[in-house]
Design an enzyme around this catalytic site. Structure first.
Site, short mmCIF file in Angstrom:
data_model
loop_
_atom_site.label_atom_id
_atom_site.label_comp_id
_atom_site.label_asym_id
_atom_site.label_seq_id
_atom_site.Cartn_x
_atom_site.Cartn_y
_atom_site.Cartn_z
N ASP A 25 -22.24 -12.69 14.93
CA ASP A 25 -23.50 -11.96 15.06
C ASP A 25 -23.30 -10.80 16.03
O ASP A 25 -22.30 -10.72 16.75
CB ASP A 25 -24.58 -12.92 15.57
CG ASP A 25 -25.94 -12.26 15.67
OD1 ASP A 25 -26.37 -11.64 14.69
OD2 ASP A 25 -26.56 -12.36 16.75
N ASP A 27 -26.44 -8.54 17.78
CA ASP A 27 -27.46 -8.48 18.83
C ASP A 27 -27.45 -9.77 19.66
O ASP A 27 -27.64 -10.86 19.13
CB ASP A 27 -28.85 -8.29 18.22
CG ASP A 27 -29.03 -6.92 17.60
OD1 ASP A 27 -28.60 -5.94 18.22
OD2 ASP A 27 -29.59 -6.83 16.49
#
Length: 352
Positions: A25, A27
């Site tokens: 991922d 953010d």
């Protein structure tokens, strides 16, 4: 057989050594806004230099992959050994399997939505360009300039019965100034005005992970997912049949993990991405080596020690064991923040 001073020590296997590819991922894991998360870039550069391919899979559909790549390179990430897959691309791939080449699809959201449709061989049509020409589907993704008129068009098209695809339904989006409304908030707004329901392709659905794994060229047992959100990254990894590493640098915190139900429980836990280069400590239901009385309202002061990684794991295992046995554990936010401070963990993103 005894060893002497010249015998090299036996090194514990690192976590990433168990896998051939990483789905990561962005953010809250690699960056927060314009700033890199501590240890993230250095760790990723070492992985790619050692030959471990990385796919960055993001639910944020607004930016094209190349723009995301520019952001990563600007943070110091090496130029090779990784790629970016977005939920817009997952939406486009889903429709490309079901529609004829060149089919017209209404694109709502940032530039990443229309670009993904074009790359998949479909024809994106903005709301302002609809006129009286029909479209065969509508894709709704995040965009900072999405208007009421566009949301009304999504409602009208979805109510008419055409395929409505939502890139993701994250209710919030992390920003340098804190949490902001995410695409899920806009999708929910549309749902209040229609009887239709969208087909969601982003996390925690498996589609984005499947697309990322096809990019890596790895099988399920060879693939590790790393994320900071239990309800998207970790639940999605479990849904896709993949092992996962949960890091405490983003949206979900230690208290959230302690209260997580089985579908949201990760395989591994680390303070940050550097945990990939440390010995693998699976979160299996074993007797914790440092039992902590978490089901009372007071938690003993925990020592600062070299074994904080093992202590962190023990805290989580103890909490899970207590909850699974039907025992209550304290949900006091200040108490859990204190545990994080004692373990030397990063502060929550909004306090960074």
């Amino acid at each position: 057989m005894t060893s002497d001073a010249t015998t090299p020590p036996v090194l514990a296997e690192t976590l990433i050594a168990r896998y051939r590819g990483l789905i990561c991922d962005l953010d809250g894991v690699v960056y927060r806004g314009s700033r890199a998360v501590p240890h993230a870039v250095e760790t990723l550069n070492q992985l790619t230099a050692d030959g471990t391919p990385v796919v960055f899979a993001t639910n944020n559909a607004s930016r094209p992959p190349e723009q995301v790549g520019d952001h990563l390179r600007g943070l110091g990430l090496a130029p090779r050994g990784w790629s970016v897959v977005t939920s817009s691309q997952a939406a486009a791939a889903h429709l490309a399997e079901r529609l004829a080449p060149g089919a017209r699809v209404c694109a709502v959201g940032g530039p990443g939505v229309a670009l993904a449709l074009t790359e998949a061989g479909l024809t994106p049509v903005r709301v302002a360009e609809l006129g009286g020409t029909p479209v065969e589907a509508v894709v709704q993704g995040l965009g900072v300039d999405v208007t009421w008129t566009e949301l009304a068009a999504v409602s009208r098209l979805a109510e008419s019965g055409i395929t409505w695809v939502a890139t993701n339904v994250d209710v919030t989006l992390p920003t340098p100034d804190g949490q902001a409304p995410g695409n899920g908030a806009l999708v929910a707004l549309v749902q209040t005005a229609t009887s239709a329901a969208p087909h969601v392709v982003g996390k925690p659905q498996a589609a984005l992970f499947d697309l990322s794994r096809s990019r890596l060229g790895t099988d399920q047992p060879e693939t590790l997912v790393c994320g900071d959100r239990l309800d998207t990254d970790i639940e999605g990894a479990n849904a896709a049949g993949l092992d996962s590493l949960f890091v405490l640098t983003g949206a979900s915190r230690l208290r959230d993990l302690a209260f997580a139900e089985p579908p949201e429980r990760p395989t591994y836990l680390a303070a940050d991405l550097s945990g990939l280069l440390e010995p693998a400590l699976p979160l299996r239901a074993t007797s914790p080596s440092h039992p902590v009385d978490l089901w009372t309202d007071a938690v003993p002061r925990m020592p600062r020690a070299v074994g904080n990684g093992e202590l962190l794991r023990s805290v989580v295992l103890t909490a899970w064991a207590a909850r699974d046995a039907g025992r209550a554990i304290s949900g006091d936010a200040d108490l859990w923040a204190g545990i994080e401070r004692e373990l030397g963990l990063l502060e929550p993103a909004h306090a960074a």
